[in-house]
Motif scaffolding. Sequence first.
Motif, short mmCIF file in Angstrom:
data_model
loop_
_atom_site.label_atom_id
_atom_site.label_comp_id
_atom_site.label_asym_id
_atom_site.label_seq_id
_atom_site.Cartn_x
_atom_site.Cartn_y
_atom_site.Cartn_z
N ASP A 119 -1.90 3.75 13.24
CA ASP A 119 -2.86 2.69 12.88
C ASP A 119 -3.32 2.87 11.43
N PHE A 120 -3.54 1.74 10.75
CA PHE A 120 -4.26 1.76 9.49
C PHE A 120 -5.73 1.52 9.82
N VAL A 121 -6.59 2.37 9.29
CA VAL A 121 -8.00 2.33 9.68
C VAL A 121 -8.89 2.24 8.45
N LEU A 122 -10.13 1.80 8.70
CA LEU A 122 -11.13 1.76 7.64
C LEU A 122 -12.05 2.97 7.83
N ILE A 123 -12.30 3.67 6.73
CA ILE A 123 -13.01 4.94 6.80
C ILE A 123 -14.26 4.93 5.92
N THR A 124 -15.33 5.46 6.48
CA THR A 124 -16.57 5.65 5.71
C THR A 124 -16.76 7.13 5.49
N GLN A 125 -17.17 7.47 4.26
CA GLN A 125 -17.35 8.87 3.91
C GLN A 125 -18.76 9.15 3.44
N GLY A 126 -19.13 10.42 3.47
CA GLY A 126 -20.45 10.83 2.99
C GLY A 126 -21.49 10.75 4.08
N SER A 127 -22.76 10.75 3.69
CA SER A 127 -23.83 10.77 4.69
C SER A 127 -23.81 9.52 5.56
N LEU A 158 0.85 -1.18 0.00
CA LEU A 158 0.00 0.00 0.00
C LEU A 158 0.89 1.23 0.00
N VAL A 159 0.50 2.24 -0.79
CA VAL A 159 1.26 3.49 -0.82
C VAL A 159 0.31 4.65 -0.54
N THR A 160 0.88 5.74 -0.06
CA THR A 160 0.04 6.89 0.27
C THR A 160 -0.50 7.55 -1.00
N THR A 161 -1.68 8.14 -0.87
CA THR A 161 -2.23 8.89 -2.00
C THR A 161 -1.75 10.34 -1.94
N GLY A 162 -1.15 10.72 -0.81
CA GLY A 162 -0.69 12.11 -0.65
C GLY A 162 -1.79 13.05 -0.19
N ARG A 163 -3.01 12.53 -0.11
CA ARG A 163 -4.11 13.38 0.37
C ARG A 163 -4.20 13.24 1.89
N THR A 164 -4.84 14.21 2.50
CA THR A 164 -5.04 14.11 3.96
C THR A 164 -6.34 14.79 4.34
N PHE A 165 -7.00 14.27 5.36
CA PHE A 165 -8.14 14.98 5.90
C PHE A 165 -8.44 14.57 7.34
N VAL A 166 -9.49 15.18 7.87
CA VAL A 166 -9.85 14.99 9.28
C VAL A 166 -10.99 14.00 9.37
N ALA A 167 -10.90 13.04 10.34
CA ALA A 167 -11.96 12.06 10.53
C ALA A 167 -12.33 11.98 12.01
N ILE A 189 -20.59 16.03 10.24
CA ILE A 189 -19.36 15.41 9.75
C ILE A 189 -19.65 14.51 8.55
N ASP A 190 -18.62 14.21 7.77
CA ASP A 190 -18.81 13.29 6.64
C ASP A 190 -17.70 12.26 6.53
N THR A 191 -16.87 12.14 7.56
CA THR A 191 -15.78 11.15 7.52
C THR A 191 -15.63 10.53 8.90
N VAL A 192 -15.73 9.19 8.97
CA VAL A 192 -15.65 8.54 10.27
C VAL A 192 -14.79 7.28 10.18
N ILE A 193 -14.04 7.02 11.25
CA ILE A 193 -13.24 5.80 11.33
C ILE A 193 -14.13 4.70 11.90
N ILE A 194 -14.28 3.58 11.17
CA ILE A 194 -15.18 2.52 11.62
C ILE A 194 -14.46 1.24 11.98
N GLY A 195 -13.15 1.16 11.73
CA GLY A 195 -12.43 -0.06 12.09
C GLY A 195 -10.93 0.14 12.04
N ILE A 196 -10.22 -0.75 12.73
CA ILE A 196 -8.76 -0.76 12.65
C ILE A 196 -8.37 -1.97 11.82
N VAL A 197 -7.59 -1.73 10.77
CA VAL A 197 -7.27 -2.77 9.81
C VAL A 197 -6.22 -3.72 10.38
N ASP A 198 -6.50 -5.03 10.23
CA ASP A 198 -5.56 -6.06 10.65
C ASP A 198 -4.70 -6.48 9.46
N THR A 199 -5.36 -6.92 8.38
CA THR A 199 -4.61 -7.32 7.18
C THR A 199 -5.32 -6.86 5.92
#
Lengths: 90, 103, 98
Positions: free
Chosen positions: B59-67, B40-49, B80-90
């Motif tokens: 941590d690598f996390v799983l993110i849901t966006q939008g409504s 996995l490589v970074t997209t270079g983007r960043t935002f607030v969740a 808000i429109d960005t939330v962390i819903i999980g911590i990625v294992d693999t």
Amino acid sequence: MDTIMQIGLVIGTANATVKHPSLEGWKMLIVQLLAADGKSPDGDPLLAVDSMGAGLGERVILTSDGASTRELLKSETTPVRWTVLGICDE
Amino acid sequence: MFVAKVTGSVVSTQKVKTMVGQKLLLVEPYRLDEKDRTKLVTTGRTFVAVDTIGAGEGDFVLITQGSSARLTPETKSLPIDTVIIGIVDTVHVDNGCVFSRNE
Amino acid sequence: MRIAEVIGTVTLNRWHPSLGGGSYRLAKPLSLNELTGQAKPSGEPLVVYDELGSGIGSRIALSESREAAMPFYPEVKPIDAYNAAILDAVRVQSPHHD
């Protein structure tokens, strides 16, 4: 949520055995929205539920209205967004 | 949803009332390396969740966006429109491992 | 819904209490050229909540944004991508070849 109506070209069909129950018995069309030139594809092809009997190569009106989709599929829990609202005469 | 890395936290004292008590993290979306599909490589983007599960920096996390980001009891009335819903294992691609939390 | 190809799997160490039950797949939405085989799938994959048991190489009906969470109504789950169907057959005629 905003409702959108779009015009697209029917480019194919898709079948599924394993699917959300609300899709049971419905025909799924693959519809390509077109850019302003009427030729180039605009975005990825969409899967739409069809109750109108649209065929390959026909232009259709799609709607994303949630209430009418839920009514058509008789499901309060359907993940479907696009349904065919009409077939364009030409 | 998509995978992102937590790169930091955001502290804000002056904020709208509904956001008081909410933990805000800085995240950087990662994508599959186009060329060799083995990392996995970074997209270079960043935002607030908004964090609902206690994620931390690195941590690598799983993110849901939008409504859909408001579809939790904790976030339903937040602006808000960005939330962390999980911590990625693999993450596995083509049956090969491209990310493992324990490495 | 768009058509997407499953390329991988994501497992979680911890998750929001409303989740669980489903699994998470990495999938690439397909463009017209990718669907007709004129181009190799490219672009960023996304993570899709899967209750149907898709596998690598499966082509799925990808439900996105608010509709992706509708299958759980009236429960709420923070899901923005959902596998609505595993496609057995996809027949496409490129409009450029008319």
